[in-house]
Each structure stands twice: as C-alpha cells, then as structure tokens.
Write an enzyme that holds these catalytic residues in place. Structure first.
Site, PDB file in Angstrom:
ATOM      1  N   TYR A 297       0.835  -1.197   0.000  1.00  0.00           N
ATOM      2  CA  TYR A 297       0.000   0.000   0.000  1.00  0.00           C
ATOM      3  C   TYR A 297       0.871   1.248   0.000  1.00  0.00           C
ATOM      4  O   TYR A 297       0.668   2.177  -0.777  1.00  0.00           O
ATOM      5  CB  TYR A 297      -0.911  -0.045   1.220  1.00  0.00           C
ATOM      6  CG  TYR A 297      -1.910   1.065   1.322  1.00  0.00           C
ATOM      7  CD1 TYR A 297      -3.134   0.988   0.658  1.00  0.00           C
ATOM      8  CD2 TYR A 297      -1.664   2.185   2.106  1.00  0.00           C
ATOM      9  CE1 TYR A 297      -4.071   2.001   0.762  1.00  0.00           C
ATOM     10  CE2 TYR A 297      -2.584   3.206   2.212  1.00  0.00           C
ATOM     11  CZ  TYR A 297      -3.789   3.107   1.543  1.00  0.00           C
ATOM     12  OH  TYR A 297      -4.706   4.123   1.654  1.00  0.00           O
TER      13      TYR A 297
ATOM     14  N   LYS B 250       1.133   4.023  -3.072  1.00  0.00           N
ATOM     15  CA  LYS B 250       0.727   5.401  -2.837  1.00  0.00           C
ATOM     16  C   LYS B 250       1.875   6.370  -3.107  1.00  0.00           C
ATOM     17  O   LYS B 250       1.654   7.495  -3.567  1.00  0.00           O
ATOM     18  CB  LYS B 250       0.209   5.561  -1.412  1.00  0.00           C
ATOM     19  CG  LYS B 250      -1.088   4.808  -1.142  1.00  0.00           C
ATOM     20  CD  LYS B 250      -2.216   5.226  -2.062  1.00  0.00           C
ATOM     21  CE  LYS B 250      -3.555   4.690  -1.621  1.00  0.00           C
ATOM     22  NZ  LYS B 250      -4.653   5.063  -2.542  1.00  0.00           N
TER      23      LYS B 250
END
Length: 305
Positions: A166, A170
């Site tokens: 994640y 990002k």
C-alpha cells in the site's frame, strides 16, 4: 464567492461506491456534474461480494435529480481501465475529470507478505491508476481540458509498518501524477494528488475510538476544488484530514559542493551534506527535474563550497 459548479462536466470516480469515492461523487453530482461511479463492490481485500454500491449510489444521485451511471469493471487490468473510461464516453460523450479512489488492503511486513498479496494490491492501486489515466489522458489532451486527482496516502509519504505494498503504491502515484501534469500543462490538463485521512472501511483493524471527527465528506471539498476549472494547481499534493487542509511537497537541502570527494571526506562532512544550506523545492511543473539539474550545474560552475 459564487457557487462553484460542474455543469456540463463528466467525472469518472474509481472506487466511487463507498467511503471517500462516494463522498466525492455526491458532492460533484450535487453541483451539476455527470458522474460515472466505478465500483465492482469487492471486499477490502479485493475479493468478490454480492454488494452493489455503485448501482445503489447512482440510483440515489438520480433520485435526487442528478445524473449518474454505475460501472462494475475492475481497474486492475488494461481492459478494465478502458471499459471504465469508455463508459463515460458512451454515456456522456466526454471525460473531464478522473478521480482514482479505488483501493484494497492486504497487510503484511516486508518479511512475511505473500507475493500473491503484493500483486493484488499493486494491481488495483498503482497499475489501476495507470490503466485509467492512460485511457483518459488522450481524450483530455484532445479536448484541451482535464482534471486528474489520484488518491495517495500519508503511508505513501512516510511509510507504514505491515502495509508495505500500500505504501509503495501510494508513493508511486507521485511520479504518475507529476508526469501527467508536465505532459498536460499546455493543454489545460492538470493532475494532483490528494493525501487524505478519513475513517472508512480501510480503517478496519485500527482503533479509531479516540480520533477526532474524520469523515470522508471532510475531504471531498478539497478534491472537488482540484477538479474544478478554476483550479490552476498541477503537479502538487494536498493533505486533507478532519478539517485540516494543506500542501505537501518534496524538498532537498542545498548540500555541499566539492570538485572531488573521498569516502573519508563524505564521512567528515556528512552533517553538512545532510542538513546544510537553504531548503530547496523544485515544482514539477513546468520542469522541476530540469530546474534541479540546472541548480546543480550552477553550483558546479560557481564552485560553491
């Protein structure tokens, strides 16, 4: 100030059926925007469910007098990305706004995360962003107008234990958004990152009992402004959390110039290399990487110590 509206504009919002995406869709639709709500209705891990959040939200918007359609394709494949953008073109004839809010979570440390879980998150977040931006971008360039907002995270800025993929994805949005901003700058195509913090399904497993109010609706106005024709920001990052709005950026210090370095001289001057000189920031647009290089060239020519 006069009400800011989106009459005649068409927006695609991935992950638009719930959480942040839902808040964005409702606000844009209430201001006259035609909205394509993309959400296949999967679980937070990305597994299939029988839920239908995109259809439900599209019906809610239409019942309130707005215009919206649902799209159930997955951002995780190039074919899905094309189908999502084609849904806007087929229904409304154009695409003006793209908000990538689709996401999934499979937590795990660097030492333990399975490659299957790594790939599942990579496909939706980072590859998913590319798939929809790649399809929307040529249409925006051809019509001389577009607004792109990619949903980054404080995990992307600062990292996060047990959430490696994640965080990686990002952070990767920065390069994609900045490139879109640079390539789109002469065609009125602007691209920015939103770095939100809100209590949504993605907060499951986190103790939020002592958090202040952090609803998705508190993020939506910042995103909507980044999508508006009046907004001139591009290649930038904006944080939004519980009523706090601000800008984030990459910075570097002036550092130290020497015509020659040895291992020992680096060690001897490491404190100055690390912290010395003025803080520098090179905005991506119009050409931050060139500005960075030219600044370094100037130090070399001047022999700045």
């Amino acid at each position: 100030m006069a009400e800011l509206r989106f009459d005649g504009r068409v927006a695609v919002i991935t992950g638009g059926g719930r959480g942040l995406g839902r808040a964005h869709a409702l606000l844009l639709a209430s201001r006259g925007c035609k909205v394509v709500i993309n959400d296949p209705g999967v679980s937070m891990a990305g597994d299939a469910t029988t839920e239908g959040p995109a259809e439900a939200l599209a019906a809610e918007i239409r019942a309130a007098g707005g215009e919206a359609i649902a799209n159930l394709d997955s951002v995780a494949t190039p074919e899905g990305g094309k189908a999502i953008i084609d849904a806007a073109l087929d229904a409304y004839g154009r695409i003006d706004i793209l908000i990538h809010s689709a996401g999934n979570v499979r937590r795990g440390s660097l030492s333990s995360l399975a490659y299957e879980d790594f790939t599942a998150v990579l496909d939706v977040h980072l590859k998913g962003a590319y798939h929809v931006v790649r399809e929307a971008f040529p249409h925006m360039m051809a019509q001389g107008y577009g607004r792109i907002v990619l949903t980054s995270s404080i995990n992307g800025l600062y990292g996060k234990a047990d959430n490696v993929t994640y965080s990686l994805c990002k952070a990767g949005f920065m390069g994609l958004s900045n490139t879109a901003a640079i390539e789109g700058q002469h065609a009125n195509v602007r691209s920015n990152l939103i770095v939100p913090a809100a209590v949504t399904r993605m907060s499951e497993g986190i103790d939020t009992s002592k958090f202040p109010p952090m609803e998705p609706e508190m993020v939506a106005p910042m995103v909507a402004y980044l999508c508006h024709e009046d907004c001139t920001a591009t290649g930038e990052m904006y944080v939004a959390m519980g009523g706090r709005l601000g800008r984030a950026w990459v910075a570097e210090n002036a550092g130290v110039y020497r015509s020659e370095w040895s291992l020992e001289s680096v060690a001897g001057e490491f404190a100055e290399i690390r912290d010395g000189g003025a803080t520098l920031a090179f905005p991506p647009v119009p050409d931050g990487q060139l500005d960075h290089l030219l600044h370094g060239f100037a130090m070399i020519r001047e022999g700045v110590a």
